[in-house]
Design a protein around this motif. Structure first.
Motif: not given
Length: 228
Positions: A108-112, A130-143, A178-184
């Motif tokens: 998966a490329c994103a988790y919402c 367009k090729g980006a990846c995205w994690l919901d801020p609520a779960v990004s710490s899990h990674v 910014h990537l670490v903070n989940g920014k597109s």
């Protein structure tokens, strides 16, 4: 039931795989309000969804996790095995660490999370297409927490880490934060007051210099190896 696939340039074609009809109808209605989105088909289980995807080859799939029969993670792996350019976005109410990791591991490329606003979901869909990846801020710490941290802080002060940091320009280090903070890419461009094309170029350069395949890996490496 499948519909006519839109060929409009700049429009992202989407298939929804969700077992609750009310949720499917709500998602379709909300997303089709946006000119950049066209929900071309929907399915109530993974098996049906996979057959639709084979025929329609959409840009993006919105995938629920708790489907009857084959679950969303297994379905995502099947879709990736097809060799299509279709991107999968997990859309779920689950915040468990093991499910987030399983989603990324399946391709998966994103988790919402399902409480995401229509505006934000539309942005994620377009960015992922367009090729980006995205994690919901609520779960990004899990990674980030999934990877072990070194017991001794001195261990991370290695020449390899220093070399990795030295290869990145000041602007690339800023983009990496910014990537670490989940920014597109769109959000990074807005923060830096540059074009989306320029932001994407910085991200591509960072991935190459850090020898990683995607944005999530870059963020994890930056935290894990104390690059930023």
């Amino acid at each position: 039931m499948a519909e006519t696939l839109s060929n409009n340039i700049g429009v992202t074609s989407v298939v929804i795989i969700e077992d609750y009809k009310l949720t499917r109808v709500g998602l379709k209605s909300a997303l089709n309000e946006y000119k950049t989105i066209n929900v071309v088909a929907e399915a109530e289980d993974a098996e049906e969804g996979i057959e639709v995807i084979k025929k329609m080859k959409p840009d993006v799939v919105l995938m629920d996790v708790g489907l009857p029969g084959m679950n969303g993670f297994e379905a995502t792996m099947k879709i990736k095995e097809m060799g299509l350019n279709t991107k999968v976005i997990i859309l779920t109410s689950h915040e468990r660490c093991d499910e987030v990791i399983a989603a990324l591991g399946s391709g998966a490329c994103a988790y919402c999370l399902k409480d995401i606003s229509p505006d934000d979901l539309t942005r994620v869909i377009n960015d992922v297409s367009k090729g980006a990846c995205w994690l919901d801020p609520a779960v990004s710490s899990h990674v980030l927490n999934y990877f072990p941290k070194p017991e001794n802080i001195a261990l991370i002060q290695t020449s390899e880490v220093q070399d990795a940091r030295a290869q990145l320009t000041d602007r690339e280090l800023e983009v990496l934060r910014h990537l670490v903070n989940g920014k597109s890419n769109t959000e990074i461009a807005k923060e830096l007051i540059v074009s989306v094309h320029t932001a994407k170029a910085h991200v591509c350069s960072i991935l190459q210099k850090l020898c990683v395949d995607d944005r999530v890996q870059a963020a994890v490496k930056a935290i894990r190896e104390n690059i930023i």
